[in-house]
Design a protein around this motif. Sequence first.
Motif, PDB file in Angstrom:
ATOM      1  N   THR A 114      23.860  -8.607  13.750  1.00 43.73           N
ATOM      2  CA  THR A 114      25.278  -8.276  13.648  1.00 43.73           C
ATOM      3  C   THR A 114      25.852  -7.972  15.017  1.00 43.73           C
ATOM      4  O   THR A 114      26.970  -8.335  15.345  1.00 43.73           O
ATOM      5  N   ARG A 115      25.042  -7.311  15.831  1.00 43.85           N
ATOM      6  CA  ARG A 115      25.480  -6.941  17.159  1.00 43.85           C
ATOM      7  C   ARG A 115      25.602  -8.170  18.060  1.00 43.85           C
ATOM      8  O   ARG A 115      26.502  -8.256  18.882  1.00 43.85           O
ATOM      9  N   LEU A 156      30.614  -4.663  21.009  1.00 44.54           N
ATOM     10  CA  LEU A 156      29.199  -4.640  20.670  1.00 44.54           C
ATOM     11  C   LEU A 156      28.376  -5.469  21.638  1.00 44.54           C
ATOM     12  O   LEU A 156      27.184  -5.647  21.431  1.00 44.54           O
ATOM     13  N   GLN A 170      29.400 -12.010  16.853  1.00 47.30           N
ATOM     14  CA  GLN A 170      30.650 -11.396  16.424  1.00 47.30           C
ATOM     15  C   GLN A 170      31.696 -12.469  16.171  1.00 47.30           C
ATOM     16  O   GLN A 170      31.553 -13.608  16.597  1.00 47.30           O
ATOM     17  N   GLY A 207      32.736  -0.893  15.050  1.00 44.20           N
ATOM     18  CA  GLY A 207      31.353  -1.384  15.099  1.00 44.20           C
ATOM     19  C   GLY A 207      30.382  -0.343  15.613  1.00 44.20           C
ATOM     20  O   GLY A 207      29.206  -0.357  15.268  1.00 44.20           O
TER      21      GLY A 207
END
Lengths: 312, 358
Positions: free
Chosen positions: A89-90, A170, A93, A116
């Motif tokens: 997820t990091r 992030l 994006q 986030g």
Amino acid sequence: MADPREKMLEVDHIRVQFGKKRHPFVAVRDVSFDIYKGETFGLVGESGSGKTTIGRAIIRANPLAAGEIRFEGQRISGRLSAARDRQVTRDIQMIFQDPMSSLNERAKVGYIVAEGLYAPGRHCSEEERRQKVAKALSDVGLLPEFASRFPHEFSGGQRQRIGIARALILEPKLIVADEPISALDVSIRAQVLNLLAALQKERGLTYLFIAHDLSVVRFICDRIAVIHKGDIVELAESEQLFAHPLHPYTQALLSAIPQPDPIAERQKKLLVYDPSCHDYRVDKPVWTEVEPGHFVLGNQRELEGYRKMLTR
Amino acid sequence: METQQSEVLLSIRDLHFKFTLRGQVLHAIRGISLDVMRGESLAIVGESGSGKSVLVKTLMGLNDQNGFIESGQILYGGRDLATLHTDAEWQSIRGREIAMVLQDPMTSLNPLKTIGWQIREAVELHQNLHGEAARKAACEMLAEVGISDPERRYKQYPHEFSGGMRQRVVIAIAMACRPKILICDEPTTALDVTIQAQILGLIKEMQKKYDLTTIYITHDLGVVANVADRIAVMYAGDIVEIGRCEEVFYDPRHPYTWALLSSLPQLGVKGQPLYAIQGTPPNLFHEVKGDAFAPRNPQALKIDFVKRPPMLAVSPTHSARTWLLDPRAPKVEPPEHIRALRERGRALRQQGEVTSHG
């Protein structure tokens, strides 16, 4: 093909479908492509062709029905461990199309950008968070003071910058940009395009750029894939694709690009794509590399014609 | 283009339009004068918020209740449309004289009524046909806008049509009113490029067939190049440049037009930053002083901040609201892209002359 470039993302024969198992609607049929580190990869097609679905499959918002997506050599589709899930997820994006509807109207910009960072396992102190938000905002050309305002106080271009800041905080490696400029005005578009290009240079970001406006895609992308009704029909380096479009759909698409030039525009000849020009009853189409780096979908007879077109 | 289009069909004279909003006054149209010729297609180009939609909505009396015409005239067919107030007065204009095709066909059709019903409504109102005759006329209209199997399609609902087909239906409804002027408000922004070209083709076809005058509103300069005879560039509630299509594209004079054309990705060089207009359009709640574009124009003259420039003529058909055209102005070179465009225009014109003579 021995390739010195490093593969960042591999999309391997993915299929995405919606609806009931018994009557599925296939949005993406059988799509494969690789994105190399540091490049801008364009995905072009009309609405309903499945381009956004592919983008959403990559950020894992749409589950795959078949196939696999690998990020830096490791599988990211399907079930993942919690730690891996957070890491992915990091790393990946997304920037959304419409900055008017993709920001939470009731949250302040500072919260939107920092959201986030609040996810579990990523604790940082309030002070650290504030610094990160300020940095992300100034990176996209906004003032850090804007963190205490609400989204409705900003214009479309500024809101899109907030969307970009939210993706950047992030420190991702890959950004999926889903039509990031199509909702913006012409004079603001250039600002956002330049910002995306500058960020890429600065941080070595990789973009998957989803769009329907071919003139923008040509300007910003290194390689382009053309998608039609859930199939990628052609993939090539941008200039190669514009110089030698092979698939009839690509040709139709390129012929329809509006030119800001009245004389050229009036002389332009429109090609119309008729899917029934393919005869796929016996001879099934295959995804083939007709010249280095230039892939096209076609059956054997068509491929022969395409190769002839290239040698001419 | 041809000299025959000299008859003025609609004339806007020094129009000022304002909105009152929470006690504040927004000056949306700041003194626009514009003549629309019979049979021409005029394109109004501008960013969102430049007032282009407000301008055409004024022509049909469709602006929100808090908007009002402060001064100015809209002369059409011997009447001043600026004096009309009630819906009843407007009914003689709306549809019958001036019809409109809106941006998004998803929202401009009624999802609860069949396509046939919606076209028929316009046919009954404006062509005075009823019963079977009206149904037949509606079917003909459907066939005319390129929808195959109209008898079957007549009974279908909007959700059964694709985006491009829906836009065709909207055009059919507009044309069923037999208007003299057709306003197309961003007719193709919601559509894909391939469909977009088809819809523009259809509108042009209708224009020829029914001797229509069309007004396009758009921000897509590609579309403009395709359809327009004349172009009006709007910025901050004002027309800053107006001229024939080739004049505006190949020989633009206003700095805003320069900036707009330079920022197109089609003209950019890959790998280099695109020309970007800095800043944002002015806030029309405040009174705009001088040239509205001056704060964003790096080459602005001092007078641009003080006095509003007049409309100065470049040629009989081409004029721009900028002090640069004043004989006393210093020579300001347009940006590189514009000079390239000029060259290109000159080359193409010569080429065209050769082919037309040869």
